[in-house]
Design a protein around this motif. Structure first.
Motif, PDB file in Angstrom:
ATOM      1  N   LEU A 199       0.663  -1.298   0.366  1.00 62.29           N
ATOM      2  CA  LEU A 199      -0.676  -0.367   0.173  1.00 62.29           C
ATOM      3  C   LEU A 199       0.492   0.949   0.068  1.00 62.29           C
ATOM      4  O   LEU A 199       1.689   1.599   1.095  1.00 62.29           O
ATOM      5  CB  LEU A 199      -0.582   0.296   1.404  1.00 62.29           C
ATOM      6  N   LEU A 200       0.442   2.159  -1.106  1.00 56.03           N
ATOM      7  CA  LEU A 200       0.694   3.346  -0.907  1.00 56.03           C
ATOM      8  C   LEU A 200      -0.499   4.328  -0.222  1.00 56.03           C
ATOM      9  O   LEU A 200      -1.315   5.041  -0.533  1.00 56.03           O
ATOM     10  CB  LEU A 200       1.643   4.264  -2.205  1.00 56.03           C
ATOM     11  N   ALA A 201      -0.105   4.767   1.483  1.00 56.20           N
ATOM     12  CA  ALA A 201      -0.159   5.486   1.751  1.00 56.20           C
ATOM     13  C   ALA A 201      -1.062   6.787   1.698  1.00 56.20           C
ATOM     14  O   ALA A 201       0.237   7.703   1.872  1.00 56.20           O
ATOM     15  CB  ALA A 201      -0.523   5.287   3.788  1.00 56.20           C
ATOM     16  N   TYR A 202      -1.850   7.655   0.863  1.00 54.24           N
ATOM     17  CA  TYR A 202      -2.226   9.482   1.502  1.00 54.24           C
ATOM     18  C   TYR A 202      -3.170   9.999   1.984  1.00 54.24           C
ATOM     19  O   TYR A 202      -4.093   8.547   3.232  1.00 54.24           O
ATOM     20  CB  TYR A 202      -2.254   9.704   0.034  1.00 54.24           C
ATOM     21  N   GLY A 203      -3.581  11.216   2.432  1.00 62.08           N
ATOM     22  CA  GLY A 203      -4.042  11.169   3.398  1.00 62.08           C
ATOM     23  C   GLY A 203      -3.645  11.463   4.608  1.00 62.08           C
ATOM     24  O   GLY A 203      -4.053  11.524   6.202  1.00 62.08           O
ATOM     25  N   THR A 204      -2.387  10.709   4.897  1.00 62.61           N
ATOM     26  CA  THR A 204      -1.484  10.074   6.647  1.00 62.61           C
ATOM     27  C   THR A 204      -2.343  11.864   7.289  1.00 62.61           C
ATOM     28  O   THR A 204      -2.311  10.866   8.335  1.00 62.61           O
ATOM     29  CB  THR A 204      -0.465   9.554   6.605  1.00 62.61           C
ATOM     30  N   LEU A 205      -2.071  12.484   7.104  1.00 63.08           N
ATOM     31  CA  LEU A 205      -1.751  13.654   8.215  1.00 63.08           C
ATOM     32  C   LEU A 205      -3.116  14.364   7.945  1.00 63.08           C
ATOM     33  O   LEU A 205      -3.190  15.545   8.273  1.00 63.08           O
ATOM     34  CB  LEU A 205      -0.858  14.548   8.352  1.00 63.08           C
ATOM     35  N   CYS A 206      -3.914  13.987   6.942  1.00 61.74           N
ATOM     36  CA  CYS A 206      -5.790  14.941   7.117  1.00 61.74           C
ATOM     37  C   CYS A 206      -5.215  15.686   6.421  1.00 61.74           C
ATOM     38  O   CYS A 206      -5.687  16.828   6.393  1.00 61.74           O
ATOM     39  CB  CYS A 206      -6.339  14.058   7.509  1.00 61.74           C
ATOM     40  N   GLY A 207      -4.891  16.446   5.433  1.00 58.18           N
ATOM     41  CA  GLY A 207      -4.566  17.357   5.000  1.00 58.18           C
ATOM     42  C   GLY A 207      -3.882  18.821   6.348  1.00 58.18           C
ATOM     43  O   GLY A 207      -4.180  19.483   6.309  1.00 58.18           O
ATOM     44  N   GLY A 208      -2.974  18.072   7.029  1.00 57.80           N
ATOM     45  CA  GLY A 208      -2.801  18.609   8.076  1.00 57.80           C
ATOM     46  C   GLY A 208      -3.202  18.703   9.028  1.00 57.80           C
ATOM     47  O   GLY A 208      -3.158  19.809   9.907  1.00 57.80           O
ATOM     48  N   PHE A 209      -4.666  18.002   9.116  1.00 58.74           N
ATOM     49  CA  PHE A 209      -5.389  18.057  10.492  1.00 58.74           C
ATOM     50  C   PHE A 209      -4.844  17.214  11.718  1.00 58.74           C
ATOM     51  O   PHE A 209      -5.237  17.538  12.544  1.00 58.74           O
ATOM     52  CB  PHE A 209      -6.816  18.092  10.293  1.00 58.74           C
ATOM     53  N   LEU A 210      -4.267  16.522  11.431  1.00 59.31           N
ATOM     54  CA  LEU A 210      -2.778  15.997  12.204  1.00 59.31           C
ATOM     55  C   LEU A 210      -2.125  16.621  12.652  1.00 59.31           C
ATOM     56  O   LEU A 210      -0.656  15.833  12.450  1.00 59.31           O
ATOM     57  CB  LEU A 210      -2.810  14.396  12.028  1.00 59.31           C
ATOM     58  N   SER A 211      -1.526  17.513  13.626  1.00 66.14           N
ATOM     59  CA  SER A 211      -1.108  18.259  13.926  1.00 66.14           C
ATOM     60  C   SER A 211      -1.276  18.873  15.299  1.00 66.14           C
ATOM     61  O   SER A 211      -1.931  19.204  15.124  1.00 66.14           O
ATOM     62  CB  SER A 211      -0.342  18.932  12.884  1.00 66.14           C
TER      63      SER A 211
END
Length: 486
Positions: A199-211
């Protein structure tokens, strides 16, 4: 030699960074008609490559990202150049040899290469079976040396398994995967464990919401950024702002424990999943402030207490509905543009309804199977508000059996074909009130039943499943359906 934690091999010939630079922001920069100077853009990518981020991901619709990357690749010898992944996302329709080759050749020209390192394929609706035609032609181009490796993007577990069972050599599937969207950890990861697909995972930081920026902050009332708008929909689908904040609190506490950022914890959680080869991070052209922080993900590991804290936070959320990629194909549409029903409704049906001569109350559909005119039947017939779908096998085109020997994969294909048969007659799978399943081997009841359950788990039609003995040809299963359109 000790394997580097920041590198992985997708194939024996393709080693990549486990942090892949995604170039979707090129499209955002150019959305109002501006165009990035290719050499200036290539300079920005060269800075990423020099810092160790030497693998880039893009798509045919990411503005001039392919052209910029082509300028970068031209600066290197073939052996040591950065790696470039791209995607081909055609509108559903006939996938002839000429159409597929033209789509792939455009990628080759824009990237200025003789072979694409990884070509990833996206398809909007599996009711249109030409996605398999496209993949088989791309497989042929792979064998010719024009494509290094084949991948998929936003494909669910059932259709990944179907493509593999039909003989396509898939090495990767690019999907959303994060502390908020954990769908990929389920059925899709199980298919990957069996097949070796990564798997190549995108959205891992949810557009910056996971910060840390959002920890303890009130819920925003307006969001102008398209990427953040998309991931706010994921947060809402997962239960809303407070369950999301519980995840942030858990990840922040873990980050303080390991002296890393909350975003590092979010990325590390995804990277530690066995099925995941890499996460995709946004490349900000001309900006470098996040590079050193991103590399921190390889300097720590999550322990049992960390996972327990995250699992406790997950328990407060609602699972994102469906499987990976469903956000592009069915409600709730968790995409940047929101509701995609208008786009999907505009896609022409693969089959056409025609009137029955002399019977104004009837319509019928043919799938083009060689058997229909020989035996004298229709794929489906509508009489009043009832639609009757004939016993359907995994016959692709005139007479090719899909996924020989794999009953579950054949059932997935059949159910797509039934959905495609209902559509021109005004029906949907939600209208189905009865199905009948005929198995060559009763021992294959479970994969077929699971395929049926994925489609009809919320519809619950009447159903009969029997062992019918040998079916004609290489078919493992046959399914018929009845629908009432109210």
């Amino acid at each position: 030699m000790t394997a580097r934690p920041d590198r992985i091999r997708l194939t024996p010939d393709l080693e990549i960074s486990r942090l892949v630079c995604g170039l979707w922001q090129v499209a955002d920069i150019e959305k109002n008609g501006a165009t990035i100077d290719p050499d200036t853009g290539a300079d920005a990518l060269a800075a990423y490559a020099k810092a160790g981020f030497d693998t880039f991901d893009m798509a045919d619709h990411y503005g001039s990202a392919e052209i910029i990357t082509g300028r970068l690749l031209a600066r290197f010898d073939t052996a040591d150049r950065p790696r470039a992944f791209t995607k081909w996302c055609p509108e559903p329709g006939p996938m002839t040899r000429e159409i597929v080759r033209r789509g792939v050749e455009e990628r080759l020209e824009r990237l200025n290469v003789s072979k694409i390192d990884l070509l990833q394929f996206h398809w909007w609706t599996f009711e249109h079976p030409a996605w398999l035609d496209a993949l088989h032609e791309m497989q042929a181009m792979k064998e010719e040396g024009l494509i290094g490796a084949l991948g998929l993007t936003n494909v669910d577990a059932a259709h990944l398994a179907l493509a593999l069972a039909d003989g396509i050599e898939i090495v990767s599937n690019q999907v959303s995967f994060s502390l908020i969207d954990r769908r990929a950890a389920g059925d899709l990861s199980r298919v990957c464990a069996r097949s070796g697909v990564k798997l190549l995972a995108y959205g891992t930081l949810c557009g910056g919401f996971l910060s840390e920026k959002w920890l303890g902050k009130p819920e925003p009332t307006e969001i102008a950024d398209w990427s953040r708008s998309k991931y706010k929909r994921f947060i809402d689908a997962a239960g809303g702002w407070e369950p999301y904040q519980a995840i942030l609190r858990a990840a922040s506490s873990i980050g303080r424990k390991h002296n890393v950022s909350l975003s590092n914890v979010a990325s590390r959680w995804v990277l530690e999943h066995e099925a995941v080869a890499a996460t995709i991070i946004g490349a900000r052209l001309g900006e470098s402030e996040h590079r050193d922080d991103n590399l921190n993900v390889f300097r720590f590991a999550l322990d049992a207490d960390d996972h327990a804290a995250l699992n406790a936070a997950f328990a407060q959320t609602t699972p994102i509905p469906g499987d990976c990629g469903d956000e592009y194909r069915k409600p709730p549409f968790l995409t940047a543009s929101g509701d995609l029903s208008h786009h999907l409704d505009a896609i022409p049906s693969v089959y056409q309804a025609v009137p029955v001569p002399g019977r104004p109350d009837r319509l019928r559909v043919s799938s083009g199977s060689v058997w229909e005119p020989i035996a004298g039947y229709s794929r489906a017939v509508r009489v009043g508000d009832r639609i009757l779908v004939s016993g359907t096998t995994a016959t692709h085109g005139a007479n090719r059996c899909v996924a020989p020997g794999d009953a579950g994969a054949q059932a997935t294909y059949i159910l797509d074909k039934i959905a495609a048969s209902l559509a021109p007659l005004g029906g949907k799978m939600e209208d189905v009130v009865r199905t009948r399943i005929y198995l060559k081997d009763a021992n294959q009841w479970e994969p077929v039943s699971r395929a049926h359950g994925r489609v009809f788990g919320g519809v619950l039609p009447a159903n009969t499943l029997i062992e019918a003995g040998n079916l004609i040809g290489d078919y493992e299963v046959e399914i018929e359906a009845e629908a009432v359109v109210g």
